[in-house]
Design a protein around this motif. Sequence first.
Motif, PDB file in Angstrom:
ATOM      1  N   VAL A 158      -7.336   2.181  -2.359  1.00  7.55           N
ATOM      2  CA  VAL A 158      -7.741   1.887  -0.989  1.00  7.55           C
ATOM      3  C   VAL A 158      -8.819   2.898  -0.587  1.00  7.55           C
ATOM      4  O   VAL A 158      -8.649   4.103  -0.777  1.00  7.55           O
ATOM      5  CB  VAL A 158      -6.534   1.993  -0.023  1.00  7.55           C
TER       6      VAL A 158
ATOM      7  N   CYS B 150      -9.790  -3.486   1.145  1.00  5.39           N
ATOM      8  CA  CYS B 150     -10.340  -3.285  -0.200  1.00  5.39           C
ATOM      9  C   CYS B 150     -11.277  -4.422  -0.588  1.00  5.39           C
ATOM     10  O   CYS B 150     -11.267  -5.480   0.038  1.00  5.39           O
ATOM     11  CB  CYS B 150      -9.206  -3.246  -1.238  1.00  5.39           C
TER      12      CYS B 150
ATOM     13  N   LEU C  70      -3.049   0.374  -3.867  1.00  2.94           N
ATOM     14  CA  LEU C  70      -2.608  -0.951  -3.448  1.00  2.94           C
ATOM     15  C   LEU C  70      -2.100  -1.689  -4.676  1.00  2.94           C
ATOM     16  O   LEU C  70      -2.833  -1.840  -5.656  1.00  2.94           O
ATOM     17  CB  LEU C  70      -3.769  -1.728  -2.813  1.00  2.94           C
TER      18      LEU C  70
ATOM     19  N   ALA D 291      -6.126  -5.427   3.084  1.00  2.15           N
ATOM     20  CA  ALA D 291      -5.838  -4.004   2.912  1.00  2.15           C
ATOM     21  C   ALA D 291      -7.087  -3.137   3.062  1.00  2.15           C
ATOM     22  O   ALA D 291      -7.026  -1.923   2.873  1.00  2.15           O
ATOM     23  CB  ALA D 291      -5.216  -3.779   1.530  1.00  2.15           C
TER      24      ALA D 291
ATOM     25  N   ARG E 182       0.870  -1.172   0.000  1.00  5.61           N
ATOM     26  CA  ARG E 182       0.000   0.000   0.000  1.00  5.61           C
ATOM     27  C   ARG E 182       0.906   1.222   0.000  1.00  5.61           C
ATOM     28  O   ARG E 182       1.803   1.351   0.839  1.00  5.61           O
ATOM     29  CB  ARG E 182      -0.900   0.002   1.232  1.00  5.61           C
TER      30      ARG E 182
END
Length: 135
Positions: free
Chosen positions: A128, A69, A31, A67, A26
């Motif tokens: 993100v 996402c 990302l 992450a 990230r």
Amino acid sequence: MTQREAIFPEGRHALYDIHGYTAAIRSGDLLFVSGQVGSREDGSPAAGFEAQVRQAFANLQATLKAAGCGWDDIIDVTTFHTDPENQLAAVLKVKDSIFTSKPYPNWTAVGVTWLAGFDFEIKVIARVPQAQTVS
């Protein structure tokens, strides 16, 4: 300098350590996900081509989730295929079940001769969501 943060999906960190790379990085609100193959937790390939594709997408989903996402955050997709002419229908079947609404992400498919014992690999760039970005 933009801060970089390593992202690892739950339960697979050791596989990345063995091979010396990070599942995703990230950087700001982007990302960058390393190529995901159809490997099971022990690193072995899922049996059969469509199963490898489904497992690669499942591995990708786990990395995205780590992450913060999801599928809708993906901007760009690159896939690698060992026999694109004969594999494309199976890949599209899985892809179309995941990316069901417009706008679809960018997509580049590349034919390759070797994927370390696998027949399909997918890598992506995602944005993100705002609440998840690193300061």
